[in-house]
Structure formats: structure tokens, C-alpha cells
Write a protein that holds these residues in place. Structure first.
Motif, PDB file in Angstrom:
ATOM      1  N   UNK A 184      46.268   2.519  19.485  1.00  8.04           N
ATOM      2  CA  UNK A 184      46.070   1.708  18.286  1.00  8.04           C
ATOM      3  C   UNK A 184      46.800   2.313  17.086  1.00  8.04           C
ATOM      4  N   UNK A 185      46.695   3.646  16.928  1.00  7.50           N
ATOM      5  CA  UNK A 185      47.360   4.301  15.800  1.00  7.50           C
ATOM      6  C   UNK A 185      48.864   4.038  15.845  1.00  7.50           C
ATOM      7  N   UNK A 186      49.441   4.189  17.025  1.00  9.17           N
ATOM      8  CA  UNK A 186      50.882   3.932  17.170  1.00  9.17           C
ATOM      9  C   UNK A 186      51.200   2.485  16.828  1.00  9.17           C
ATOM     10  N   UNK A 187      50.280   1.581  17.242  1.00  7.14           N
ATOM     11  CA  UNK A 187      50.496   0.157  16.975  1.00  7.14           C
ATOM     12  C   UNK A 187      50.537  -0.150  15.493  1.00  7.14           C
ATOM     13  N   UNK A 188      49.807   0.618  14.697  1.00  2.00           N
ATOM     14  CA  UNK A 188      49.782   0.383  13.249  1.00  2.00           C
ATOM     15  C   UNK A 188      50.902   1.137  12.542  1.00  2.00           C
ATOM     16  N   UNK A 189      51.012   2.447  12.845  1.00  2.00           N
ATOM     17  CA  UNK A 189      51.938   3.277  12.059  1.00  2.00           C
ATOM     18  C   UNK A 189      53.396   3.127  12.503  1.00  2.00           C
ATOM     19  N   UNK A 190      53.614   2.668  13.724  1.00  2.00           N
ATOM     20  CA  UNK A 190      54.984   2.406  14.174  1.00  2.00           C
ATOM     21  C   UNK A 190      55.684   1.384  13.290  1.00  2.00           C
ATOM     22  N   UNK A 191      55.091   0.177  13.143  1.00  2.00           N
ATOM     23  CA  UNK A 191      55.738  -0.838  12.295  1.00  2.00           C
ATOM     24  C   UNK A 191      55.929  -0.384  10.853  1.00  2.00           C
ATOM     25  N   UNK A 192      54.974   0.401  10.303  1.00  2.00           N
ATOM     26  CA  UNK A 192      55.139   0.908   8.937  1.00  2.00           C
ATOM     27  C   UNK A 192      56.350   1.836   8.852  1.00  2.00           C
ATOM     28  N   UNK A 193      56.493   2.723   9.846  1.00  2.00           N
ATOM     29  CA  UNK A 193      57.616   3.652   9.861  1.00  2.00           C
ATOM     30  C   UNK A 193      58.945   2.899   9.954  1.00  2.00           C
ATOM     31  N   UNK A 194      58.936   1.824  10.782  1.00  2.00           N
ATOM     32  CA  UNK A 194      60.159   1.032  10.931  1.00  2.00           C
ATOM     33  C   UNK A 194      60.624   0.440   9.598  1.00  2.00           C
ATOM     34  N   UNK A 195      59.636   0.145   8.737  1.00  2.00           N
ATOM     35  CA  UNK A 195      59.966  -0.404   7.417  1.00  2.00           C
ATOM     36  C   UNK A 195      60.202   0.712   6.389  1.00  2.00           C
ATOM     37  N   UNK A 196      60.324   1.954   6.872  1.00  2.00           N
ATOM     38  CA  UNK A 196      60.539   3.118   5.999  1.00  2.00           C
ATOM     39  C   UNK A 196      59.424   3.292   4.981  1.00  2.00           C
ATOM     40  N   UNK A 197      58.195   2.909   5.408  1.00  2.00           N
ATOM     41  CA  UNK A 197      57.036   3.162   4.554  1.00  2.00           C
ATOM     42  C   UNK A 197      56.409   4.465   5.036  1.00  2.00           C
ATOM     43  N   UNK A 198      56.414   5.445   4.152  1.00  2.00           N
ATOM     44  CA  UNK A 198      55.969   6.780   4.510  1.00  2.00           C
ATOM     45  C   UNK A 198      54.452   6.889   4.364  1.00  2.00           C
ATOM     46  N   UNK A 199      53.771   7.247   5.473  1.00  2.00           N
ATOM     47  CA  UNK A 199      52.321   7.425   5.434  1.00  2.00           C
ATOM     48  C   UNK A 199      52.028   8.909   5.247  1.00  2.00           C
ATOM     49  N   UNK A 200      51.163   9.229   4.274  1.00  2.00           N
ATOM     50  CA  UNK A 200      50.908  10.635   3.948  1.00  2.00           C
ATOM     51  C   UNK A 200      49.638  11.121   4.654  1.00  2.00           C
ATOM     52  N   UNK A 201      48.460  10.774   4.138  1.00  2.00           N
ATOM     53  CA  UNK A 201      47.202  11.264   4.704  1.00  2.00           C
ATOM     54  C   UNK A 201      46.619  10.185   5.624  1.00  2.00           C
ATOM     55  N   UNK A 202      45.990  10.612   6.699  1.00  2.00           N
ATOM     56  CA  UNK A 202      45.366   9.658   7.635  1.00  2.00           C
ATOM     57  C   UNK A 202      43.980  10.166   8.022  1.00  2.00           C
ATOM     58  N   UNK A 203      42.981   9.273   8.064  1.00  2.00           N
ATOM     59  CA  UNK A 203      41.667   9.642   8.603  1.00  2.00           C
ATOM     60  C   UNK A 203      41.123   8.449   9.391  1.00  2.00           C
ATOM     61  N   UNK A 204      40.390   8.763  10.452  1.00  2.00           N
ATOM     62  CA  UNK A 204      39.901   7.712  11.337  1.00  2.00           C
ATOM     63  C   UNK A 204      38.391   7.941  11.512  1.00  2.00           C
ATOM     64  N   UNK A 205      37.558   6.943  11.143  1.00  2.00           N
ATOM     65  CA  UNK A 205      36.107   7.089  11.268  1.00  2.00           C
ATOM     66  C   UNK A 205      35.589   6.150  12.352  1.00  2.00           C
TER      67      UNK A 205
END
Lengths: 408, 408
Positions: free
Chosen positions: A277-298
Motif C-alpha cells: 500500500x505504501x508503495x502504491x501511494x508514494x510511488x505516484x507522488x515520487x513520479x510527480x517529483x513531489x518529495x515526501x519528508x516525514x511518514x507515520x502509519x497508525x
């Protein structure tokens, strides 16, 4: 006797009077028996004016021509500074990027330095001649076109030249007199640091970016160039030395507290809790050159789904929200909860490698003030927390005191 | 299809709008199937500002550094013009002096072009790419430093590049639409010349210097480059072609009437009339770099002495008077009679080589108006007279009519 690189930014060479003051500073080092290389930026406002012309003509301009245009700013300052030194009886000559040459890669507009043969320059320094370099510029691999290193690249020029000529020190003259334990505009007790390690300086980027380019610090660390951040307008006060960890005898556990307002928090609720799931979300963001800094999963109370929270820079925020809303179906979340009213506060110190309880001090101190932490991220020498932005000043003052950084 | 060099001066590239207008003119030539090279000056005012900085810092500045500073002006315009062309869909790139390279001698601040290998440029022109050259600049013989060609040197750059790439024509775009038979501000009937020979253009220098640098004309003549003087602001009107004498089928006897206010007359009375006196006077003046233009010597009625009259430029006048007064003893004259209220009027035309009576027409026409001639100087294609400056306008109108140059 030492070999010193002195770098002066745009406000330090803003007009003819300032350029003459810069020449006097260089002459003082020469008179003290040192060998001196000077690196200058464009006069304040010139790069913006030239870039304005380019953008007025074209939105998608040829970066090779952009480099030709904007590099003229540093060329002018270099020539004028050499003349000012000569007028004071100091032997000097200007060096443009293509004359040294400062070899770079082909990435016009934001080129990286590939190599500099400093031997010819060093030989001239030994004769007492001051080398005045146009900062921010180099020569492309085909040796035909001017490149520039990206905004603020003159810091990088200075460090690279210091490495190439084996300088004893690279002094970055700026409009502040050093690196502080935290922002002195917010915390009255903030102290100027005498020394800071390269690693800490990199982590202090949010504060440090204003006084020293991150790329310059990385290059200084790689080549072990001692860098000093100091004030053009108060040149008798020593600044902050950015050095190797081994050069710092007595190391505080925490050296400084940095912050960044450039954070936006996004929470996706009830995302299916299964692998990928994480890859499914952060992959497309990375493709758009949107840099994700901090991540937490509850993990949510129900156990079958999870809430994912992460931060992006404010400049990427709108594009991130748009993308996430478009992909709601495929990502399979229930709700998107955005929050731009957050700030990241970081406690930094190489000493925390060998000391336990540093994080606990932070969490307890913030909790005592009723400051809620939404996300935590750590590295070997840094602990970052995301808090509501209204608590920024209180958090900085609280932590500054908690780690015993207050002066006096 | 032709290969054309288009040169634009400072007022033609004064701002972004003008630079875009220049790019449109170049695109028009490309669209018409021509190969185009563009030579640009610095944006109006830029060279003066940069030179002002230099002079503020130093009175006796290093000309190598001066060249580094002021050459930035053309560099900026070249890059911006290339971007403006690209934005219109035209393939273009900028060329700085060191990139071509334009080889010059070592005379920084007023260098002469030594050679240009135009083959690489010509090959790129054949592909449809527009070459945009920074005017006024070159590379020194050691190939390390930027040189400049002296003020107005962009005309010379344009002609030299036209010769190097074997251009069919070199168009000098300026703020007037051509070369006139005489100053149209004084003589209402002044006509624009369709063609003028190189030799005549050189003699028209007093008028011509404003539209075309003398050095550029000399270079055009040497390399037989057809030059056209035309207006940036009225580009549909043909200008004046400066060409070889053979290219002019029907040659007027007199092509134009030029004048110079930059003359001062000095008469030394009762100089001993013996051999070597002229050398005794003009030698010391030459040593002081005071240029003597016209000279006449009148034997005095007594026969044992002579009056010597000559002219110097107004800028040399004070120094000339000082020198002559200091040397009164050794020169042995009786009286020094200075006169700054004079003007030189010149009738110019290659046709006068084969026509008698041209001088007579001039002297008679002026005499009929009661205009007294104090000095006469002639060359193969020019007759110059010195007259009181209050008669300038009358003399120009009289001569313009006398040689049948009036329009209509």
C-alpha cells in the motif's frame, strides 16, 4: 601564513563602496602574510534583474543562453574587485569560470562542478597575487559554453576552489556573523556556535540554508575543507567554523535546534492495511517529483485498515492534494485530511550518537507545555517532530532551555 | 538566398521589447530564405554604467579588468537575443568573443581584430541556425583574457564577421535611415544616398562617424564587404549601401558635403622663413600627440618671415596653446593668434578625380555669399575649407545647391 579563500555574497558587493570594503578585507589578509583567493557573487539585485529579462522574453528558455546572460553578473563584480585591489597596491587578477577553467557537467542552470586544476592558480597565489574568481559559473564538458551552478552557487564555487588550491580555510562572508544554536530572532538566549560539524550543519539546513548552501557543506565535508561563516560588516568578530568532528574537542550533546515552516501534513484515513500500500501511494507522488519528508502509519482500532500521515513541502502541497484526490479510487482511502498549519522542529547534535535519553528530554519538555506531536522522524544525529505552527516559538524556547543551550 | 550579417546598436536593443523587435527583423530574413548572423551591442546605457563603476574605483585602471567588466554588456544582449529568436521558433545560439574565437591583438580597451576562422560558424548558418554575436569583444593572443575593440567597436565586429563568413551583405541597423548628402537638420533639401563608395564614406567621417565607425569602413573596404546603413525603426525602407566604386554605375561628381565643428585655428606670425621651421614647430606637437589637420603657410610682405596657420581638434586646443607659448623662444614667432570660432566644410566625391572645376565651383559659390576661406586642404576626392563658424549653415546650403544635390 595560511592560504585563504574569501567568499562574498551579493549584499557584500552591492555597490562600489562595498566592493572597495571587500578589497580592504582581502588586503588585510595579504598584509598579514596570507595567500588570498576571493570569490564574488553578482552585485545585489543584478542576477534578479538579468533573470527577469530572460523570463520576460520566454517562459521555457534555453538554459545555455540563460547561463550566458546571468553569469555576466559575477563577471562584472570579479573585474571590479580586481581593479579595487590593484588600486590599493595589491597585485590581483580576475578569473572567469571558463578561464580557470572550472569544469562542470552539462546541467545548465544547476551544474555540478566536475573538477578544477588548481595548480596554475596556486602558483600565482604564491607570488602574492590575489585571484578574484567570478562565483557561480563554470565551463561545460565540451568546453564551449558557460554553465552556472544554480542560485547561491557561489558558496559551492568557493569551497570547490578551496579544495582545488588546498586552502587552509574557506571564509564565507555574509550578513550574519555565524551559525546560532537556534534562530536568535525567536530565542533571545540563542548563542553563536564557535564550531559545528559538517553533519550538523547539513541538518541545520533549514536555518543554515540562509547562511550556507547545502551543496557547499556537502562538498566541504567530502574534501574536508574547513569553512568559516562570518560577517562582512563585523569582520573582526570570529564567526562559526564548520569542521570535521575530530576537530571539536568538547562536543555538546545537542548543538542546535532548527525549524522549518515549509511543511504541510496530509493524512489518508482507513487505507487498506496490506503489503504494497505504501508503495502504491508514494510511488505516484515520487513520479510527480513531489518529495515526501516525514511518514507515520497508525493502525486503526478496527485493525483492518491504517491511517497514513506524511508531510510534503508547501510548494508541492497543491499538486499533492490534486494527485491524491484523482487517485482516491485506486489508493482506496476513506478521507483526506490536509493540514498546512504545522511546523517541523529538529534537535541536532552529533553527541546524541553516544548519549541516550535525548529524545525523551524533547518529548517530555514539549508535553509539559501541552504541545502535541503528530509525527516523529529521527536520524543518527537528529530528532524531528511535527507540531502545530502556533507553538513554534514556545517549542524553540522550551527546547533551547531543556538542552542547556541558553547563554549566560 | 543570401548570407546576411545584421548589426544592432545600443538604442536598437535598449530593452526587452526592442530586443524582441530585433529578433523579428532577423526572423524576417530567415523566413525569406536567407542565412543570418546577428551582432549586438550592449543595451543602451549599460556600457556607460559599467565604465562608470570602473572609473569610480580607479582613475588608472587595468585595461584587462576593464575589458572583463564592460564586455559583460554585449554578453547579456547576445544571450537575450538568442532566447528571443528561439521563442519565435528560430534556431539560434549566442557567441561570445572567446567562443568564436575572435582573435585580437593585445591592446586591451581598443584592440584590433587579428583574425576569425568563420568556417565553423558558416557551417551552422547553413543549417538555418542564427548566430548571435556579442559585438565589441574578442580574445587576446594568449587566448586567456577578453579584449574589447573600443567604443563603437561592434560595427567593426560586424564587418569582420561578415568578411570571415563571406557574407553577401553587412546591414548596420541604427537610428538614422542612411547616409545623407549633407546634414538634413541643416539643409532641408538633403537627400539620402542610395550608394556611396568606401572612400567617400571615410571622408564623410565627420557625418559618418555617427552612423558608422571609421574603422569598420576601413575594414569593409579592405575586405570588399558591402555594408548597408539602415534604420531599425523603419526597416522597410532601404538604407544606404557602402560599396566598391565599381558597383556604382552612375557616379555623381560630388556625393556629399560634410562638416566638422571640432576644429580650432592657430596662426603663428612672422616665423623665420628658413628650411626646417615647419619640422621645428610640428615635431614637438606630434610628440605631445597633438594631431595637426590643415596647414597653410603665407609668405609675409617683408619676405624674410612667414605666417604659419594650422588647425587642431578642439580637445587638443588647450594643450597646443600651452606648448606653443612655452616654446615661443625656440620657435621664434612674433605673435600667436588663436581662433576657435571656425568650422571645416568638405566637398566629397570620387567623381572629382575625373572632373576639373570642382574646387572652382566651391570657391566661387562661397565668395558670392561673402564667406571668407582661411585655409584650404585637398585630397584626391575631397576639398576642405576652413570658414568662420557663423557661416556654417549658409555654406552648407549654398554648396548643396551649387553641386546640384538638392532634392526635388
Amino acid at each position: 601564513m595560511a592560504r585563504i579563500v574569501m567568499k562574498f555574497g551579493g549584499t557584500s558587493v552591492a555597490d562600489v563602496d562595498r566592493i572597495q570594503a571587500v578589497a580592504r578585507l582581502a588586503k588585510r589578509e595579504i598584509d598579514a602574510g596570507n595567500e588570498v583567493a576571493v570569490v564574488v557573487s553578482a552585485m545585489a539585485g543584478v542576477t534578479n534583474r538579468l533573470e527577469g529579462y530572460v523570463r520576460e522574453i520566454s517562459r521555457l528558455f534555453d538554459l545555455r543562453e540563460y547561463d550566458t546572460v546571468v553569469s555576466a553578473g559575477e563577471q562584472i563584480t570579479a573585474g571590479l574587485t580586481a581593479i579595487a585591489l590593484q588600486e590599493m597596491g595589491v597585485d590581483a587578477r580576475s578569473w572567469l569560470g571558463w578561464q580557470v577553467p572550472i569544469h562542470t557537467d552539462n546541467a545548465h542552470g544547476s551544474a555540478s562542478i566536475a573538477g578544477i586544476d588548481g595548480e596554475a592558480i596556486a602558483a600565482r597565489l604564491r607570488t602574492g597575487e590575489v585571484a578574484v574568481f567570478a562565483g557561480y559559473q563554470g565551463l561545460d564538458p565540451d568546453r564551449g559554453r558557460i554553465t552556472t551552478l544554480g542560485r547561491g552557487g557561489s558558496d559551492t564555487s568557493a569551497v570547490a576552489l578551496a579544495a582545488a588550491i588546498d586552502a587552509d580555510r574557506c571564509d564565507i562572508y555574509t550578513d550574519v556573523d555565524g551559525v546560532y544554536t537556534t534562530d536568535p530572532r525567536i530565542v533571545a538566549g540563542a548563542r553563536k556556535l564557535d564550531r559545528i560539524t559538517y553533519e550538523e550543519m547539513l541538518e541545520m539546513a533549514s536555518q543554515g540554508a540562509k547562511v550556507l548552501q547545502t551543496r557547499a557543506v556537502e562538498m566541504a565535508m567530502r574534501h574536508r575543507v574547513p569553512v568559516q561563516v562570518r560577517s562582512t560588516f563585523d569582520p573582526d568578530t570570529p564567526g562559526t567554523l564548520v569542521v570535521d568532528e575530530d576537530s571539536i574537542v568538547e562536543q555538546d550533546i545537542v548543538s542546535g535546534i532548527a525549524y522549518s515552516r515549509d511543511e504541510a501534513k496530509i493524512t489518508l484515513t482507513r487505507v487498506a492495511d496490506r503489503p504494497g500500500v505504501a508503495a502504491g501511494i508514494f510511488g505516484p507522488l515520487a513520479q510527480e517529483h513531489i518529495n515526501v519528508d516525514m511518514i507515520v502509519q497508525n493502525v486503526s482500532p478496527e485493525g483492518d485498515a491504517t491511517d497514513v500521515t506524511f508531510t510534503v513541502s508547501k510548494s508541492d502541497y497543491d499538486r499533492a492534494i490534486k494527485l491524491l484526490e484523482e487517485k482516491k479510487e485506486s489508493f482506496g482511502y476513506q478521507e483526506l485530511r490536509p493540514d498546512q498549519n504545522v511546523v517541523k522542529v529538529s534537535v541536532i547534535g552529533v553527541g546524541m550518537r553516544s548519549h541516550a535519553g535525548v529524545a525523551q528530554t524533547m518529548f517530555r519538555a514539549l508535553a509539559e507545555r501541552g504541545i502535541n506531536i503528530s509525527v516523529i522522524a529521527t536520524s543518527e544525529i537528529k530528532i524531528s517532530v511535527l507540531i502545530p505552527d502556533e507553538y513554534l516559538e514556545l517549542a524553540l524556547r522550551t527546547l533551547h532551555a531543556a538542552y542547556g543551550l541558553d547563554s549566560g
